[in-house]
Design an enzyme around this catalytic site. Sequence first.
Site, PDB file in Angstrom:
ATOM      1  CD  GLU A   5      30.473 -60.020  15.984  1.00 28.38           C
ATOM      2  OE1 GLU A   5      31.435 -60.456  15.327  1.00 28.38           O
ATOM      3  OE2 GLU A   5      30.169 -58.815  16.008  1.00 28.38           O
ATOM      4  CB  CYS A  60      35.308 -66.428  14.905  1.00 25.41           C
ATOM      5  SG  CYS A  60      35.626 -65.244  16.208  1.00 25.41           S
TER       6      CYS A  60
HETATM    7  P1  NAD Z   1      26.564 -73.142  15.503  1.00 25.12           P
HETATM    8  O1  NAD Z   1      25.989 -72.173  14.565  1.00 25.12           O
HETATM    9  O2  NAD Z   1      26.486 -74.587  15.166  1.00 25.12           O
HETATM   10  O3  NAD Z   1      25.884 -73.013  16.933  1.00 25.12           O
HETATM   11  C1  NAD Z   1      25.866 -71.786  17.628  1.00 25.12           C
HETATM   12  C2  NAD Z   1      24.673 -71.761  18.533  1.00 25.12           C
HETATM   13  O4  NAD Z   1      23.493 -71.755  17.736  1.00 25.12           O
HETATM   14  C3  NAD Z   1      24.556 -72.956  19.470  1.00 25.12           C
HETATM   15  O5  NAD Z   1      24.110 -72.518  20.720  1.00 25.12           O
HETATM   16  C4  NAD Z   1      23.486 -73.793  18.805  1.00 25.12           C
HETATM   17  O6  NAD Z   1      22.791 -74.593  19.738  1.00 25.12           O
HETATM   18  C5  NAD Z   1      22.587 -72.724  18.224  1.00 25.12           C
HETATM   19  N1  NAD Z   1      21.740 -73.161  17.108  1.00 25.12           N
HETATM   20  C6  NAD Z   1      21.967 -74.173  16.229  1.00 25.12           C
HETATM   21  N2  NAD Z   1      20.943 -74.242  15.344  1.00 25.12           N
HETATM   22  C7  NAD Z   1      20.071 -73.271  15.668  1.00 25.12           C
HETATM   23  C8  NAD Z   1      18.832 -72.843  15.130  1.00 25.12           C
HETATM   24  N3  NAD Z   1      18.268 -73.447  14.085  1.00 25.12           N
HETATM   25  N4  NAD Z   1      18.212 -71.791  15.698  1.00 25.12           N
HETATM   26  C9  NAD Z   1      18.752 -71.148  16.762  1.00 25.12           C
HETATM   27  N5  NAD Z   1      19.919 -71.532  17.329  1.00 25.12           N
HETATM   28  C10 NAD Z   1      20.564 -72.571  16.793  1.00 25.12           C
HETATM   29  O7  NAD Z   1      28.064 -72.684  15.744  1.00 25.12           O
HETATM   30  P2  NAD Z   1      29.143 -73.375  16.682  1.00 25.12           P
HETATM   31  O8  NAD Z   1      29.622 -74.597  15.991  1.00 25.12           O
HETATM   32  O9  NAD Z   1      28.614 -73.494  18.079  1.00 25.12           O
HETATM   33  O10 NAD Z   1      30.281 -72.262  16.720  1.00 25.12           O
HETATM   34  C11 NAD Z   1      31.283 -72.198  15.787  1.00 25.12           C
HETATM   35  C12 NAD Z   1      31.014 -71.076  14.815  1.00 25.12           C
HETATM   36  O11 NAD Z   1      30.902 -69.846  15.520  1.00 25.12           O
HETATM   37  C13 NAD Z   1      32.153 -70.869  13.845  1.00 25.12           C
HETATM   38  O12 NAD Z   1      31.637 -70.623  12.567  1.00 25.12           O
HETATM   39  C14 NAD Z   1      32.860 -69.648  14.391  1.00 25.12           C
HETATM   40  O13 NAD Z   1      33.635 -68.950  13.454  1.00 25.12           O
HETATM   41  C15 NAD Z   1      31.725 -68.854  14.898  1.00 25.12           C
HETATM   42  N6  NAD Z   1      32.183 -67.875  15.895  1.00 25.12           N
HETATM   43  C16 NAD Z   1      32.174 -66.551  15.566  1.00 25.12           C
HETATM   44  C17 NAD Z   1      32.641 -65.600  16.464  1.00 25.12           C
HETATM   45  C18 NAD Z   1      32.636 -64.132  16.123  1.00 25.12           C
HETATM   46  O14 NAD Z   1      32.776 -63.320  17.040  1.00 25.12           O
HETATM   47  N7  NAD Z   1      32.495 -63.738  14.878  1.00 25.12           N
HETATM   48  C19 NAD Z   1      33.122 -66.004  17.705  1.00 25.12           C
HETATM   49  C20 NAD Z   1      33.121 -67.364  18.003  1.00 25.12           C
HETATM   50  C21 NAD Z   1      32.630 -68.290  17.094  1.00 25.12           C
END
Ligand code: NAD
Length: 475
Positions: free
Chosen positions: A242, A276
């Site tokens: 997502e 999101c």
């Molecule tokens: P992010 O991708 O920076 O981080 C998300 C998670 O991934 C965190 O727990 C982070 O620690 C982890 N992460 C970071 N690098 C990683 C790696 N190399 N390997 C594995 N895990 C890793 O996103 P964010 O800033 O926490 O969240 C915001 C984003 O999430 C926005 O783009 C938003 O649109 C999206 N989002 C989508 C939905 C949906 O349902 N489609 C819902 C909420 C948020």
Amino acid sequence: MYIGGRWTPSSGGEVFGAINPATTKVIAHLALGTREDAGRAVEAAWAARAVMAQMTVAERARLLLRVADVMEARRESLARVLSEDQGKPYHSEALPEVDVAVNGLRETAGAAKFLESTGVTVADPNKRVWSFRQPRGVYAVVTPWNFPINIPLEYIGPGLAMGNTIAWVPAPTTTLCAVRLMECFVEAGTPPGALNLVTGMGPVVGNEIVKHPLTAAVGFTGSPQTGRHIAREAAGKPLLLELGGNGPTIVLDDADIERASAAIAGASFFNAGQICSATERILAGPAAYEAVIEGLVAAAGRLRMGSPLDPATTLGPLNNADVAAKTDRHIADSLARGAVVLCGGSRATGHGSPLFYQPTVIGQVRPEMEFNIEETFGPVAPVIRANSDEELLAIANNSRYGLVASVWTKDLKRAFYFGEHLRTGIVNVNESSAYWETNIPFGGMSGTQSGLGRLGGRHTLDAMSDLKTVVFDLG
Ligand code: NAD
């Protein structure tokens, strides 16, 4: 961290600070997990597979109901930590998020009990074929910071209900919420190893759990960039991704503009725009443009910015410095190319933290500006004017994102035109992009960067289990 049924410090002995975004004060110290810790969490989940797989669906459902009861009993304290750790207003947003999460767990428990298996009709008269769902095994679950109580449960609830075990890595900036949530699972008697919490930095512990050979599948909510990285690292494993959105909202000239602009403002400013499915770009027909802007500016003026714990507050700080800097960049980009600030336009001073951002409405936005190209994730409502339905559709669809769109019109034919042609997983007609309920199939359109698969209700139960088929020969 909680691994194999025990609370444990990091094997490296290091900690990191949980920072309250409204005050910039450190409110807790959390274990900075290592790759070794993440590996231990996956191994603990692997060892617990048989326990979870052998529990009946009714027993797993009862476990989720007990977790929901514990969460409900701790409703206020969970909401308070959510408010202090994430930044969202306690009364208008944190309490409702806890309530939605509790309700979601209860719905998942109910839905899991009513899953049906299928008899498959085949040509061979001697065969009887039966298809049913089985656990996949160890799930790696990686979650973001914008809804740090509800989003993890969208995977953990269905994952456990289907008999999987889980290694979970939450976002670093809302890890305190994750610890409090994990405590509810412990209190409810979750079997050791069934759910393991690994805290720390995503590129270290998140990377380790998704690529670990004992991990069978991955559930991830977060940015498209991390989603792509995870898809590469977990190549070959079933993925539920997502990712981001850039919610186009189309307001046609025949819409109820007053209702539309109030709803759009809600979807642009709720959770300070960090959703999101937030309305991140508003595309208005020529006769709707001025009235929409007027309605958005009026709605922004009604928001009350302040301490997230103050009952009057409806707009808290952004969660972290990166998202505030991105909002700065997108506003600067639009102004440099001729857009105009109609209200807000910069960070808010005098609130004790640089992460407070004024609710912002920007006019004369053009399709080539960052607002239209890239997800902003701040409290900004950028408005683009276009002349025809075809032009509105073309601007909306010329996007790398495809999560949720919204269209406002009283004309059924135009509503169907946009409903059928907008390239997003969901189109809300006469409702904002942010409308959501737990059992609506939620996810991005194929070919965009908004994700893979569908979350919500029955869809997550299917996505987080394997379809097994057994063929009996009676000949
Ligand atoms: P992010 O991708 O920076 O981080 C998300 C998670 O991934 C965190 O727990 C982070 O620690 C982890 N992460 C970071 N690098 C990683 C790696 N190399 N390997 C594995 N895990 C890793 O996103 P964010 O800033 O926490 O969240 C915001 C984003 O999430 C926005 O783009 C938003 O649109 C999206 N989002 C989508 C939905 C949906 O349902 N489609 C819902 C909420 C948020």
